[in-house]
Each structure stands twice: as structure tokens, then as C-alpha cells.
Design an enzyme around this catalytic site. Structure first.
Site, PDB file in Angstrom:
ATOM      1  CE  LYS A 496      -0.026  -0.411   4.969  1.00  0.00           C
ATOM      2  NZ  LYS A 496      -0.717  -0.912   6.149  1.00  0.00           N
ATOM      3  CE1 TYR A 721      10.205  32.754   0.390  1.00  0.00           C
ATOM      4  CE2 TYR A 721      10.648  30.392   0.424  1.00  0.00           C
ATOM      5  CZ  TYR A 721      10.248  31.531  -0.250  1.00  0.00           C
ATOM      6  OH  TYR A 721       9.884  31.437  -1.558  1.00  0.00           O
TER       7      TYR A 721
HETATM    8  C1  PLP Z   1       0.048  -1.624   6.960  1.00  0.00           C
HETATM    9  C2  PLP Z   1      -0.465  -2.834   7.554  1.00  0.00           C
HETATM   10  C3  PLP Z   1       0.411  -3.866   7.963  1.00  0.00           C
HETATM   11  C4  PLP Z   1       1.906  -3.757   7.920  1.00  0.00           C
HETATM   12  O1  PLP Z   1       2.352  -3.032   9.022  1.00  0.00           O
HETATM   13  P1  PLP Z   1       3.920  -2.776   9.286  1.00  0.00           P
HETATM   14  O2  PLP Z   1       3.971  -2.188  10.616  1.00  0.00           O
HETATM   15  O3  PLP Z   1       4.343  -1.837   8.223  1.00  0.00           O
HETATM   16  O4  PLP Z   1       4.571  -4.082   9.173  1.00  0.00           O
HETATM   17  C5  PLP Z   1      -0.152  -5.043   8.407  1.00  0.00           C
HETATM   18  N1  PLP Z   1      -1.484  -5.188   8.486  1.00  0.00           N
HETATM   19  C6  PLP Z   1      -2.351  -4.223   8.131  1.00  0.00           C
HETATM   20  C7  PLP Z   1      -3.799  -4.455   8.261  1.00  0.00           C
HETATM   21  C8  PLP Z   1      -1.865  -3.009   7.669  1.00  0.00           C
HETATM   22  O5  PLP Z   1      -2.731  -2.054   7.316  1.00  0.00           O
END
Ligand code: PLP
Length: 826
Positions: A496, A721
Site C-alpha cells: 500500500k 525565508y
Molecule cells: C500496513 C499494515 C500492515 C503492515 O504493518 P507494518 O507495521 O508496516 O509491518 C499489516 N497489516 C495491516 C492491516 C496493515 O494495514
């Protein structure tokens, strides 16, 4: 590359051949260990290597489908009976078998073989020597193939026409060198130096050097630097080396066999070397310590072999830096440019073409090879270019562009659509009027052809801040997490948010190749993009939105159903589309208070609905931990896990089929692996970020840019700035083309942020602007164009996050899309 039947190979490696009679004569001419790089499947023998972290047997099905017919496998593998056209050689240990086969091959040759080991410089010395030995036909390790696997693969390349061989040997723990010694069996040894690298597996520096020296025990001579006292003493006290002629060189000690006086010039260095009888002079275009040492090793070896004639000595002035990696860059018109600044010879051409074949997934993209004349002694030109034509047709190159007088002469060996140009300028003129489109373009040129000019024409112009992603390190991290779970536990990787900022499609391709079981995206559009890029793994969509349901169905994405309402509306869409048995996932909330079913009655309700329909099947049931990385909340985490066990049971005991259960994210895998259930969900750990400081994972991303301008600011003036940067004294300021719009957080202003430039740390001065920021480089040796690391090896993402009160996730995912992602492969 000998040509042998599978039966002969089985005899050499002492394996049991399982094969129908008519398959025993399968002829093998190439060997491989990586399913991506097989070019002639029908004559390839695949060794299914098993390492701590990966298992080549997983790829056998794919390989049979590709046409590979011969395999070396270990006893535990169960041969699929359908593979009746294949031959299998069963051995105790497939790596040992590979090594034994190449030992046998090595024993057929009596040419001088140089074996190089040491902590640094092995690859550079090997590459330079092979350039300096331009009068001979030389075979050498490709890239830095120096491991227990890389060395055998290198040895396999020795052919009867070769007059000289150069191989590197690298070890990481005691006991490894004897094996490499037996495989390489060098006749001439060279030890570069002994640094601290890889010290961790050795109890002392002495243990390490004695292990390294094992490489030389059968050598006729050994070249080393006498100024490295520790090496000098150990070589002289190591009894295994008593019969070896020791050739020492020194910059200070006139009693060394070769005494070298060095003179550093503006941009080069000159040596005058005395061997007792003769004097040799060279000049080479480097002046850094490492290059000077490397050049001295090369010169000493050449002198000791009586190969230091005038032409060879002159060749030193043409030495170039050694780039050890392929670079992939986005090109114009939807092209991808693969730069291989590595040497142009047949071996490296084969590797680069393999790489391109492995990389092209979308079939609508063409493959273009742009290649210059090849400098390779010992092979007649006609045979050489015939081989180039052969390799490019094996790798289904669609268009070949040959640049240079030599390759042009042999144009009749190539397909009729090939193009030929006298020189690089002519080709660049051609590109200006004839755009390449939708292609993978491999650039492979001898140095004097200056292909970097072609590359800059073909590359998309983008602003010079890039996020560089090291895919090898990423795969090592993946394998590290795999090593924490049972082999049968599935692994889902969260890609993601543009794969945590690293580039969803590229990362997913690598993950698909490395056989993760599932990918997860946040929204359906991300999943669609993956499907369109040819990703076929199951993909779960964590936040399926109603408007995307049609896409979810069409692209075979698997929604996470986290409420009765979303269940109902997805159910209706499926029904409307007359779809049955569609895979879905059920999320349970156990304490995060975000998405998911949380009470027993909600779960009973959804179970009941599930049982009374045929549109969906539940692939998995999962929950998410709220604080798996924080020890202070471990009781709460255990409570979440218990709740999950109880609540998921309500569903699974009713459903008539097996459902995958999963709960652990990255920190969870590291800290609670006993609760791995059937699958784990890896996220940030893949990028080298861990809550455990001792975890064996590496940082994968490097955000880097280059200095646009240097300016002098007088004491009393202000910078940027709001006039926040104040010059208390005269300052030297570097302007970097990166700002908060790139994701370089504005909270890093005024000294909170630090960058790494030319080996030094320099602070941000003043406020960070939208597209730029200023760095105080007073007293540092930096120039416009120098690279600055914003985060990476020297400045950790975790430290940046900590300094501005956030988490690494935000820093990584905040790097804006306009920052180009560049991927590195070994
Ligand atoms: C993003 C996510 C993960 C992974 O989490 P990390 O801490 O990056 O390993 C696992 N499960 C779900 C449901 C997530 O949304």
C-alpha cells in the site's frame, strides 16, 4: 562451458539419475541457479539450491513450463510424475554438487589462474587486471561473483580459448575458504588488504587472515603489500604458504621485491617501480588511496609475471572507475533504459541480456540492444560477433543497433532490421529524429564509445533528487523475515501507499518473483495498477470502496469486508454480476478500534450470512495489532491475540472449508512469532526498518540529490525565508534542489535536518523551502554537482523521524511522486 550429457554429469557429481532411458542423453551446455536468467532452457541444467532463506525447488514447476528439462535436486524433493520428459539428478546437497561439477571443470585447464581475496578492492583489481591483460584472452568472475555460489558459476565460464583466468574469492565465516580454494585452485595469489568488513563471524583478525590465506596454499606465487604489517607477518608465519614464492611490494621499504615511489598529481598519480633489475613507470587517472593501492597490486602482479611491457604500462592511463551495478532508469516515450557501464565483453553482455529478459514482463514492450564494438582479445571478430548475434536472438532482442567500425563490418550476421552506425555521434543524430518508444533499451558499450551520452539523450529528464532503492537488500530483508517464521507459514506483503514510497509495481514484481503468497493494497485502484502491470498474485484490498466493486471483480482483487454494510453491498454487486465463490477476507477488530467486526454477536451475524449464500468464500480472517512494537503494551497485544483466537473461531468452526488466519505485522513477526497463525503481513520491515536494533536487516532506500550551487554568505547576513538562517561568521552554503514538496519535511529546518556530503555531516540552515533547501558546508570540501544523501546509509530514516517527532512510515510515504525512483540490482 563444457558440453556434457546429463548422465555424465550425474557421474561426475555422484548423483542418482532419475530419467527415462531416452532422456539420459539430454545434452547440457549451461547451468543456472536463478530461474529468471535461463536463456536456452532445452540445454540448461538447473541446480535447485537451498539456502537458509530461499529454496530453488520452489521454481521447478515454473521452469518445466519454460522448457527446462534437467535438474539437480535434493533428496527431499518429490518429483512430479507428470514430468516424464525431464531428468533429475538427486544429490545430498545441491550446492556441493554444483561446486563439485565446477571443480571437475577447473581440473581440465592448466592456464595461469589468479585468485584474489581481501576485504576491499577485489572487484576493482580483478577488473583492472583484465583490462591491463588486453593482449590475452581472459576469463574472469562476472561482477563480484565471489561467494560459494558465485565462484562455481564463474569457473564454469572457462573455455579452451582462454589464456588467463582471474577470480575473486570472498568469505564471511570460518571454514569457507578451503572450498573456494579447491574450486578456483589459483596458481597466482593476490591479497588486497584486510579491513574490518565481515569481522563479525571471526573471533579475531588473525583468524580472519589465516582463513583468507588458505586460498593461496597451492599457489606458485603470492603478491601482497608489505606495508600492511599484519598481512606481511601472517604470510611469513603461515606454514601452509612455505612453498609459495612471496612477492611483496611497498611504498616505503626498499627491501620489498617491488619498491614503488608514488607522486600524486592534480588529477592523477604517477608510479615509478623498481624490481631490482628494472624500472617501470605508469600514470593513472586517480589519486584516492584505494585506487592507488589497487593500481600498485595490479602493477606488481604484472611485473612479477613479466607482463609489464610498454603497451601494458600505457594502459594504466586509460583505467576507469568500476561500476558494479546495472542501473535502470525511466526513459523517454515509455522506455526503460538499462545502463550497463560494466565492461563490454561477451560474458557481461550475456548477464545484461539475461537481466533484460528477466525484467521485461509486459509483452507489448520491445527489447532493444545498443551495443558498440567489443574489445575482447583472443577471439576472432567474426566468431565474436556471431556470438553477439546468437545471444541477442536467444534473448529475443527485437532491434539491435551496432555502433562502431568493427561490428558494422559484420552486419550480415545480424537480422535485417538491425541498424549500424560508425560512431556514437551518428547514433545520437539518428535518435534525435527517430524516437524510440515503448521499449526496454539495454546500453552496452566499450568505454571509448561514451555511451553515457546516449543514456542522457534517452533518459527522461527529471529533477535530480532521486529515491534509490536497493532491491537486493530488500530481498535480503524479505528472507530475514522468512527466517523468523515456519516454512509453511504464508507471507503477505503490504504494498500500500506506493509500497511505502518505494514504488508499488517494481517492488511487487520482485516480490512476485520471490514467491510471496499475497500482496495487499489500500484501495482498489492500486490493485488495478498491479494487475495491469502483469502481477498475478492474489491481492487483498484493505479499504474497498463501493464505487470500486466492479473493478475489484473484474481484476480479481479480494476485498477486506469489515462491516455488515460493506458485506451487503458487495454481496449485491456479486449477485448482480452473477459471480459465485468470490474470495473475500474478514477483518476483526480486537482493540485498535478502527475497521472490523468486534463483538461476538456481530461475528455470529456475519457468519450466519456467509453460510447462507454462495457468492463469496472466506479466504482469510485477520486482525491488526495496535502496539506490537512497544514492549510496554505487550499485555495488551497478548489480549488482542487471545480475543482474535476466540472470535475467529466463531467463524472458522462453522465454515466447511479451511480459512487462513493472520495477525502479525512486521514488528509482530519479530516480537511475537509464536503467534504467526497461517500467514503474516510484512510491511515496513521490508524496507529495513525494525524495532529491534540488532535485526539483520538493511536500509533499502536512499534519498539523494546533488548540489545546485555553492555560495558564500558574509557574517551578519541571513539565509532563506523569514531570515531564519543567520550567518554568525562567513559561511559557505550549498543549495540543494529538494524541498518540502518533495517530502523533505519542513520540520527539518534550522539545523534539525542533517545531510551527508562527501563523507561529512552538514546541517540544514534556515527554513526549508518548497523546492529547495540550504546546507551549511563551511569548511567542507564540496562542489556543485556533488551528491548529498538526505537519508540512507549514513542518515537513518528512523533518526529523521525521531528528530521531528514522527515515525519512519510518515517519512517514507511522504516522499512525493515527483521524486524519481531508481532501482539497483547487483
Ligand atoms: C500496513 C499494515 C500492515 C503492515 O504493518 P507494518 O507495521 O508496516 O509491518 C499489516 N497489516 C495491516 C492491516 C496493515 O494495514
Amino acid at each position: 562451458m563444457p558440453i556434457l550429457s546429463i548422465k555424465e554429469i550425474a557421474d561426475i557429481i555422484n548423483g542418482k539419475l532419475i530419467s527415462r532411458k531416452n532422456n539420459q542423453e539430454i545434452i547440457i551446455s549451461s547451468i543456472s541457479i536463478d530461474s529468471r536468467t535461463i536463456i536456452e532452457p532445452a540445454v540448461n541444467l538447473f541446480f535447485a539450491l537451498v539456502s537458509e532463506r530461499n529454496n530453488g525447488h520452489k521454481y521447478i514447476d515454473d521452469l518445466v513450463a519454460k522448457g527446462v528439462r534437467a535438474f539437480v535436486i535434493s533428496r527431499s524433493y518429490i518429483i512430479n510424475e507428470k514430468y516424464e520428459n525431464c531428468s533429475f539428478v538427486i544429490v545430498e546437497n545441491t550446492l556441493v554438487a554444483l561446486q563439485n561439477l565446477t571443480k571437475w571443470h577447473r581440473s581440465k585447464f592448466t592456464i595461469p589462474v589468479i585468485g584474489i581475496t581481501g576485504s576491499n578492492g577485489k572487484t576493482v583489481v580483478k577488473e583492472w587486471l583484465s583490462e591491463l591483460l588486453f593482449k590475452k584472452s581472459v576469463v574472469r568472475s562476472p561482477k563480484s561473483y565471489n561467494s560459494q555460489v558465485g565462484v562455481p558459476l564463474s569457473i564454469w565460464n572457462i573455455k579452451p580459448e582462454h589464456e588467463f583466468a582471474i577470480f575473486e574469492a570472498g568469505i564471511s565465516k570460518p571454514g569457507e575458504m578451503i572450498n573456494l580454494q579447491e574450486i578456483i585452485n589459483p596458481t597466482i595469489g593476490l591479497i588486497t588488504n584486510l579491513g574490518e568488513a565481515h569481522q563479525e563471524n571471526f573471533s579475531s583478525k588473525s583468524e580472519k587472515i589465516n582463513e583468507k590465506l588458505i586460498l593461496f596454499k597451492q599457489c606458485k606465487k603470492l603478491i601482497y603489500c608489505k606495508d600492511q604489517n599484519f598481512i606481511h607477518q601472517n604470510i611469513n608465519s603461515n606454514f601452509e604458504l612455505s612453498n609459495v614464492e612471496k612477492i611483496s611490494w611497498s611504498f616505503v621499504d626498499k627491501s620489498a621485491n617491488i619498491f614503488i615511489q608514488k607522486q600524486i598529481q592534480n588529477n592523477s598519480c604517477d608510479f615509478v617501480a623498481f624490481s631490482g633489475v628494472e624500472t617501470y613507470k605508469i600514470s593513472f587517472p586517480f589519486k584516492d588511496d584505494a585506487s592507488i593501492e589497487n593500481a600498485a597490486h595490479c602493477l606488481s602482479l604484472l611485473i612479477s609475471e613479466q607482463l609489464a611491457d610498454v603497451d601494458t604500462l600505457n594502459m594504466f592511463s586509460k583505467l576507469q572507475p568500476v561500476a558494479m551495478r546495472l542501473e535502470i532508469k525511466d526513459g523517454i516515450n515509455n522506455c526503460t533504459v538499462i545502463n550497463d557501464y560494466y565492461n563490454s565483453d561477451i560474458n557481461s553482455l550475456q548477464i545484461a541480456l539475461n537481466f533484460m529478459s528477466g525484467h521485461v514482463r509486459k509483452t507489448n514492450l520491445k527489447r532493444i540492444l545498443i551495443i558498440s564494438d567489443i574489445k575482447q582479445a583472443g577471439i576472432p571478430d567474426e566468431i565474436l560477433y556471431r556470438e553477439v548475434a546468437h545471444l541477442s536472438s536467444l534473448n529475443t532482442v527485437d532491434l539491435l543497433c551496432g555502433i562502431g567500425a568493427k561490428i558494422s563490418i559484420f552486419n550480415n550476421l545480424f537480422p535485417p532490421n538491425s541498424l549500424f552506425f560508425d560512431n556514437t555521434d551518428r547514433f545520437i543524430d539518428y535518435v534525435k529524429t527517430n524516437d524510440f518508444q515503448n521499449s526496454y533499451i539495454l546500453l552496452k558499450g566499450a568505454r571509448e564509445f561514451h555511451f553515457e551520452r546516449i543514456s542522457s539523450v534517452l533518459q527522461k529528464k527529471f529533477h535530480q533528487t532521486v529515491l534509490e532503492i536497493d532491491l537486493n537488500k530488500m530481498v535480503n530483508n524479505l528472507n530475514y523475515f522468512r527466517s523468523l517464521i515456519k516454512p509453511e507459514t504464508l507471507i503477505m506483503v503490504m504494498v500500500k501507499a506506493f509500497s511505502y514510497g518505494s514504488g508499488m509495481v517494481e517492488i511487487s514484481r520482485v516480490l512476485q518473483f520471490h514467491k510471496v503468497d499475497y500482496l495487499a493494497v489500500a484501495v482498489a485502484d492500486e490493485g488495478v495498477e498491479l494487475r495491469q502491470a502483469g502481477i498475478s498474485l492474489p491481492i487483498i484490498v484493505m479499504n474497498p470502496e463501493e464505487h470500486s466493486f466492479e473493478n475489484i471483480i473484474e481484476f480479481r482483487l479480494e476485498p477486506n469486508l469489515y462491516s455488515a454494510q460493506i458485506f451487503d453491498s458487495f454481496f449485491n454487486t456479486l449477485k448482480h454480476n452473477a459471480v459465485i465463490n468470490f474470495p473475500v477476507h474478514i477483518k476483526i477488530d480486537t482493540g485498535m478500534n478502527r475497521l472490523g467486526f468486534s463483538t461476538e454477536s456481530e461475528i455470529q451475524h456475519i457468519t450466519h450470512k456467509m453460510l447462507n449464500q454462495e457468492q463469496m468464500i472466506v479466504k482469510s480472517v485477520f486482525t491488526h495489532l495496535a502496539a506490537s512494537d512497544e514492549a510496554q503494551h505487550d499485555d495488551f497485544t497478548i489480549e488482542q491475540i487471545n480475543r482474535f483466537t476466540n472470535l475467529s473461531n466463531i467463524i472458522t468452526r462453522k465454515l466447511p472449508y479451511k480459512v487462513i488466519l493472520h495477525i502479525l505485522n512486521s514488528a509482530g513477526i519479530e516480537r511475537f512469532s509464536e503467534f504467526q497463525f497461517d500467514m503474516v503481513r510484512l510491511g515496513i520491515g521490508l524496507y529495513g526498518i525494525s524495532c529491534d536494533k540488532n535485526a539483520k536487516i538493511q536500509n533499502v532506500g536512499k534519498l539523494k540529490t546533488s548540489i545546485s550551487q555553492i555560495r558564500l554568505v558574509k557574517a551578519g547576513e541571513t539565509i532563506g525565508y523569514g531570515r531564519k538562517g543567520k550567518a554568525k561568521e562567513n559561511l559557505r552554503i550549498a543549495v540543494l534542489p529538494v524541498g518540502y514538496a518533495d517530502g523533505y519535511d519542513r520540520r527539518l529546518s534550522n539545523g534539525v535536518g542533517k545531510v551527508f556530503i562527501n563523507g561529512k555531516i552538514a546541517p540544514v540552515i534556515g527554513n526549508i523551502c518548497m523546492d529547495m533547501c540550504m546546507i551549511d558546508v563551511t569548511g567542507l570540501k564540496v562542489e556543485p554537482g556533488d551528491e548529498a544523501e538526505l537519508f540512507g546509509e549514513h542518515i537513518s530514516v528512523a533518526s529523521i523521524a525521531e528528530n521531528i517527532g514522527t515515525i519512519a512510515y510518515e517519512i517514507l510515504t511522504g516522499i512525493s511522486q515527483r521524486v524519481k525512483r531508481v532501482y539497483l540490482h547487483e
